[in-house]
Design a protein around this motif. Structure first.
Motif, PDB file in Angstrom:
ATOM      1  N   VAL A   1       0.827  -1.220   0.000  1.00  0.00           N
ATOM      2  CA  VAL A   1       0.000   0.000   0.000  1.00  0.00           C
ATOM      3  C   VAL A   1       0.861   1.270   0.000  1.00  0.00           C
ATOM      4  O   VAL A   1       0.433   2.322  -0.472  1.00  0.00           O
ATOM      5  N   HIS A   2       2.102   1.161   0.495  1.00  0.00           N
ATOM      6  CA  HIS A   2       2.988   2.332   0.568  1.00  0.00           C
ATOM      7  C   HIS A   2       4.007   2.364  -0.571  1.00  0.00           C
ATOM      8  O   HIS A   2       4.949   3.157  -0.535  1.00  0.00           O
ATOM      9  N   LYS A   3       3.845   1.524  -1.621  1.00  0.00           N
ATOM     10  CA  LYS A   3       4.966   1.363  -2.556  1.00  0.00           C
ATOM     11  C   LYS A   3       5.300   2.614  -3.365  1.00  0.00           C
ATOM     12  O   LYS A   3       6.427   2.758  -3.821  1.00  0.00           O
TER      13      LYS A   3
ATOM     14  N   ASN B   1      -5.492  -0.799  20.256  1.00  0.00           N
ATOM     15  CA  ASN B   1      -4.067  -0.982  19.974  1.00  0.00           C
ATOM     16  C   ASN B   1      -3.454   0.308  19.431  1.00  0.00           C
ATOM     17  O   ASN B   1      -2.360   0.711  19.837  1.00  0.00           O
ATOM     18  N   ARG B   2      -4.164   0.971  18.496  1.00  0.00           N
ATOM     19  CA  ARG B   2      -3.643   2.228  17.921  1.00  0.00           C
ATOM     20  C   ARG B   2      -3.452   3.271  19.030  1.00  0.00           C
ATOM     21  O   ARG B   2      -2.494   4.056  19.003  1.00  0.00           O
ATOM     22  N   GLU B   3      -4.374   3.257  20.005  1.00  0.00           N
ATOM     23  CA  GLU B   3      -4.274   4.208  21.114  1.00  0.00           C
ATOM     24  C   GLU B   3      -3.023   3.942  21.968  1.00  0.00           C
ATOM     25  O   GLU B   3      -2.286   4.863  22.315  1.00  0.00           O
TER      26      GLU B   3
ATOM     27  N   SER C   1      -2.656  -2.670  12.842  1.00  0.00           N
ATOM     28  CA  SER C   1      -3.631  -2.491  11.748  1.00  0.00           C
ATOM     29  C   SER C   1      -4.443  -1.222  11.979  1.00  0.00           C
ATOM     30  O   SER C   1      -4.745  -0.859  13.111  1.00  0.00           O
ATOM     31  N   ASP C   2      -4.836  -0.566  10.855  1.00  0.00           N
ATOM     32  CA  ASP C   2      -5.544   0.707  10.990  1.00  0.00           C
ATOM     33  C   ASP C   2      -7.063   0.592  10.878  1.00  0.00           C
ATOM     34  O   ASP C   2      -7.768   1.586  11.044  1.00  0.00           O
ATOM     35  N   ALA C   3      -7.591  -0.614  10.583  1.00  0.00           N
ATOM     36  CA  ALA C   3      -9.044  -0.811  10.472  1.00  0.00           C
ATOM     37  C   ALA C   3      -9.335  -2.312  10.556  1.00  0.00           C
ATOM     38  O   ALA C   3      -8.453  -3.121  10.265  1.00  0.00           O
TER      39      ALA C   3
HETATM   40 MG    MG Z   1      -0.204   1.974   8.806  1.00  0.00          MG
END
Ligand code: MG
Ligand code: RTP
Length: 140
Positions: A53-55, A86-88, A119-121
């Motif tokens: 996704v970041h390529k 987890n993100r928190e 993971s973001d979602a």
């Molecule tokens: Mg990310």
């Protein structure tokens, strides 16, 4: 809020400093349970695939090099609202912006060597878990 799963990586900067236990303590103290875990040295192909996704991003090459610079700990975490929780606990990507008491504020070395991935979602969590774990390797 239902019980949810998320995917976590303890990154090479943290395994190098032998602080995986300190990080796991933060996750468990926040109510997350480690239901799968393995320590591996990612191949270049795995790191490129995982971060596909970041390529196009300018930092992609460096990120892949960093992620294969040492062992990582791959984890599936389970708990109420696990993705957001987890993100928190992780804090912002850049440790300079991370809230006090978060993993990245306390342990990250830089915006890149920031100790953890989460993971973001829920949808990305499911994909990321499948990328690294078989169903039978996850014991809830
Ligand atoms: Mg990310
Ligand atoms: P992660 O995916 O690792 O949980 O982190 P994140 O969502 O907070 O950050 P993201 O934007 O998805 O970036 C993925 C990872 O790439 C590295 N990064 N380097 N040099 C830079 O400007 C830069 N920006 C991001 C970090 O290791 C980040 O966690």
């Amino acid at each position: 809020m239902a019980v949810q799963r998320t995917f976590s990586i303890i990154k090479p900067d943290a395994t190098r400093r032998n602080i995986t236990g300190k990080i796991i303590d933060r996750l468990e103290s926040a109510g997350l349970r480690v239901v799968a875990q393995k320590r591996v040295h990612l191949t270049k192909e795995q790191a490129e695939g995982f971060y596909a996704v970041h390529k196009e991003r300018p930092f992609f090459g460096e990120l892949v090099s960093f992620m294969i610079s040492g062992p990582v700990v791959l984890q599936v975490l389970e708990g109420e609202d696990a993705v957001a929780k987890n993100r928190e606990v992780m804090g912002a990507t850049n440790p300079k912006d991370a809230a006090p008491g978060t993993i990245r504020a306390d342990f990250a070395e830089s915006i890149e060597a920031n100790s953890v991935h989460g993971s973001d979602a829920p949808e990305t969590a499911a994909e990321e878990i499948k990328f690294f774990f078989k169903d039978e390797e996850i014991v809830g």
